[in-house]
Scaffold this motif. Structure first.
Motif, PDB file in Angstrom:
ATOM      1  N   UNK A  10       0.841  -1.192   0.000  1.00 31.68           N
ATOM      2  CA  UNK A  10       0.000   0.000   0.000  1.00 31.68           C
ATOM      3  C   UNK A  10       0.875   1.239   0.000  1.00 31.68           C
ATOM      4  N   UNK A  11       0.366   2.307  -0.599  1.00 30.16           N
ATOM      5  CA  UNK A  11       1.079   3.583  -0.599  1.00 30.16           C
ATOM      6  C   UNK A  11       0.881   4.275   0.735  1.00 30.16           C
ATOM      7  N   UNK A  12       1.982   4.626   1.374  1.00 27.19           N
ATOM      8  CA  UNK A  12       1.952   5.342   2.651  1.00 27.19           C
ATOM      9  C   UNK A  12       2.966   6.472   2.580  1.00 27.19           C
ATOM     10  N   UNK A  13       2.990   7.290   3.626  1.00 29.04           N
ATOM     11  CA  UNK A  13       3.948   8.393   3.654  1.00 29.04           C
ATOM     12  C   UNK A  13       4.488   8.593   5.057  1.00 29.04           C
ATOM     13  N   UNK A  14       5.661   9.194   5.127  1.00 31.23           N
ATOM     14  CA  UNK A  14       6.219   9.643   6.402  1.00 31.23           C
ATOM     15  C   UNK A  14       6.728  11.068   6.204  1.00 31.23           C
ATOM     16  N   UNK A  15       6.625  11.903   7.246  1.00 28.83           N
ATOM     17  CA  UNK A  15       7.104  13.281   7.117  1.00 28.83           C
ATOM     18  C   UNK A  15       8.620  13.351   7.194  1.00 28.83           C
ATOM     19  N   UNK A  16       9.179  14.287   6.441  1.00 30.16           N
ATOM     20  CA  UNK A  16      10.599  14.613   6.498  1.00 30.16           C
ATOM     21  C   UNK A  16      10.739  16.021   7.074  1.00 30.16           C
ATOM     22  N   UNK A  58      13.963   9.133   4.149  1.00 32.01           N
ATOM     23  CA  UNK A  58      13.604   9.012   5.562  1.00 32.01           C
ATOM     24  C   UNK A  58      14.623   8.149   6.307  1.00 32.01           C
ATOM     25  N   UNK A  59      14.544   8.201   7.612  1.00 30.79           N
ATOM     26  CA  UNK A  59      15.298   7.264   8.432  1.00 30.79           C
ATOM     27  C   UNK A  59      14.599   5.903   8.371  1.00 30.79           C
ATOM     28  N   UNK A  60      15.377   4.858   8.627  1.00 30.78           N
ATOM     29  CA  UNK A  60      14.827   3.507   8.591  1.00 30.78           C
ATOM     30  C   UNK A  60      14.897   2.882   9.983  1.00 30.78           C
ATOM     31  N   UNK A  61      13.835   2.194  10.353  1.00 29.73           N
ATOM     32  CA  UNK A  61      13.783   1.494  11.641  1.00 29.73           C
ATOM     33  C   UNK A  61      13.729  -0.009  11.390  1.00 29.73           C
ATOM     34  N   UNK A  62      14.389  -0.763  12.264  1.00 26.68           N
ATOM     35  CA  UNK A  62      14.305  -2.215  12.136  1.00 26.68           C
ATOM     36  C   UNK A  62      14.333  -2.853  13.525  1.00 26.68           C
ATOM     37  N   UNK A  63      13.681  -4.022  13.615  1.00 27.91           N
ATOM     38  CA  UNK A  63      13.604  -4.733  14.882  1.00 27.91           C
ATOM     39  C   UNK A  63      13.492  -6.227  14.598  1.00 27.91           C
ATOM     40  N   UNK A  76      10.116  11.191  11.172  1.00 29.48           N
ATOM     41  CA  UNK A  76      11.167  11.916  11.892  1.00 29.48           C
ATOM     42  C   UNK A  76      10.609  12.606  13.135  1.00 29.48           C
ATOM     43  N   UNK A  77       9.303  12.423  13.401  1.00 24.95           N
ATOM     44  CA  UNK A  77       8.695  13.052  14.564  1.00 24.95           C
ATOM     45  C   UNK A  77       9.383  12.571  15.838  1.00 24.95           C
ATOM     46  N   UNK A  78       9.895  13.478  16.681  1.00 25.25           N
ATOM     47  CA  UNK A  78      10.642  13.073  17.876  1.00 25.25           C
ATOM     48  C   UNK A  78       9.900  12.082  18.765  1.00 25.25           C
ATOM     49  N   UNK A  92      18.160   4.089  11.981  1.00 24.36           N
ATOM     50  CA  UNK A  92      19.332   4.462  11.189  1.00 24.36           C
ATOM     51  C   UNK A  92      19.680   5.930  11.397  1.00 24.36           C
ATOM     52  N   UNK A  93      20.883   6.301  11.007  1.00 28.52           N
ATOM     53  CA  UNK A  93      21.282   7.700  11.050  1.00 28.52           C
ATOM     54  C   UNK A  93      20.476   8.492  10.026  1.00 28.52           C
ATOM     55  N   UNK A  94      20.437   9.797  10.224  1.00 29.07           N
ATOM     56  CA  UNK A  94      19.740  10.659   9.264  1.00 29.07           C
ATOM     57  C   UNK A  94      20.499  10.628   7.939  1.00 29.07           C
ATOM     58  N   UNK A  95      19.854  10.197   6.847  1.00 31.03           N
ATOM     59  CA  UNK A  95      20.559  10.166   5.551  1.00 31.03           C
ATOM     60  C   UNK A  95      21.044  11.552   5.153  1.00 31.03           C
ATOM     61  N   UNK A  96      22.251  11.614   4.663  1.00 31.44           N
ATOM     62  CA  UNK A  96      22.831  12.894   4.261  1.00 31.44           C
ATOM     63  C   UNK A  96      22.141  13.411   3.008  1.00 31.44           C
ATOM     64  N   UNK A  97      21.792  14.693   3.018  1.00 24.39           N
ATOM     65  CA  UNK A  97      21.174  15.292   1.844  1.00 24.39           C
ATOM     66  C   UNK A  97      22.219  15.494   0.744  1.00 24.39           C
ATOM     67  N   UNK A  98      21.799  15.330  -0.465  1.00 29.76           N
ATOM     68  CA  UNK A  98      22.702  15.484  -1.602  1.00 29.76           C
ATOM     69  C   UNK A  98      23.149  16.927  -1.746  1.00 29.76           C
TER      70      UNK A  98
END
Length: 210
Positions: A10-16, A58-63, A76-78, A92-98
């Motif tokens: 499914x299409x979802x979104x996360x805020x940056x 976005x940052x990536x989470x894994x468990x 990225x919401x605290x 994960x660390x914040x991906x570096x912007x190009x």
């Protein structure tokens, strides 16, 4: 549960940061989507949403679970990041912007056009920039990127994607170059003399045609 390639995506979104919204497809279950701060994509995509971009990411989470690793993009919401860490997720660390290319001595320069409110960026060869000329770049909606633009530039998005226009630049009798470039959404219907649309812009389903 872990990602399963046989489940429906499914299409979802996360805020940056800076109001941008990253859209992607996922097959993690509903509970995990909520924990990760993922929002189902509505019939009309929110402002500043984009899909498939190379930067920003976005940052990536894994468990680890009993069935293996569960991994997906997260908000990225605290408050969400704090809750994920408490629940045992690795973030994960914040991906570096190009970065961008500037100056007249480089072989290319970073430029952008605005489409659906986002700054769609790419590197334009200096040779092309010079042939198009500064006045025509402006008329096409093309802006030279500066360091101040880096936080809000979007690279490589599949949606939205700007329209392309082309122009035949005569260099002599029977000779010339065909110039092609992305153009701003606001400039599509008022292109400089001699320029014609080559391909239409690509938008999210539900977006207005204009």
């Amino acid at each position: 549960m872990p990602d399963n390639k046989y489940q429906t995506r499914d299409a979802v979104s996360v805020p940056l940061d800076n109001g941008l919204i990253y859209v992607f497809s996922t097959n993690v279950d509903t509970e995990e989507r909520n924990n990760l701060g993922q929002t189902p994509l509505p019939a009309v995509a929110p402002a500043l949403a984009f899909m498939g971009g190379n930067s920003p990411k976005p940052r990536r989470a894994r468990r680890r679970t009993a069935d293996g690793w569960n991994s997906s993009f997260c908000s990225v919401t605290p408050a969400i990041l704090a809750a994920l860490k408490t629940a045992g997720w690795q973030i994960s660390k914040i991906p570096k912007k190009r970065g961008i290319i500037t100056g007249t001595t480089a072989r290319a320069v970073t430029v952008y056009v605005t489409v659906r409110g986002i700054k769609y960026a790419w590197n334009m060869p200096q040779e092309t920039r010079v042939k198009i000329t500064a006045a025509t770049l402006t008329a096409l909606g093309i802006q030279i990127a500066t360091a101040a633009d880096i936080p809000t530039l979007v690279w490589g998005a599949s949606l939205p994607r700007p329209a392309k226009a082309q122009f035949f630049l005569a260099t002599g009798p029977g000779n010339g170059d065909t110039l092609s470039t992305f153009v701003g959404q606001a400039q599509e219907d008022n292109l400089p003399a001699g320029w014609k649309l080559k391909s239409p812009r690509l938008m999210f389903p539900g977006d207005p045609a204009v």
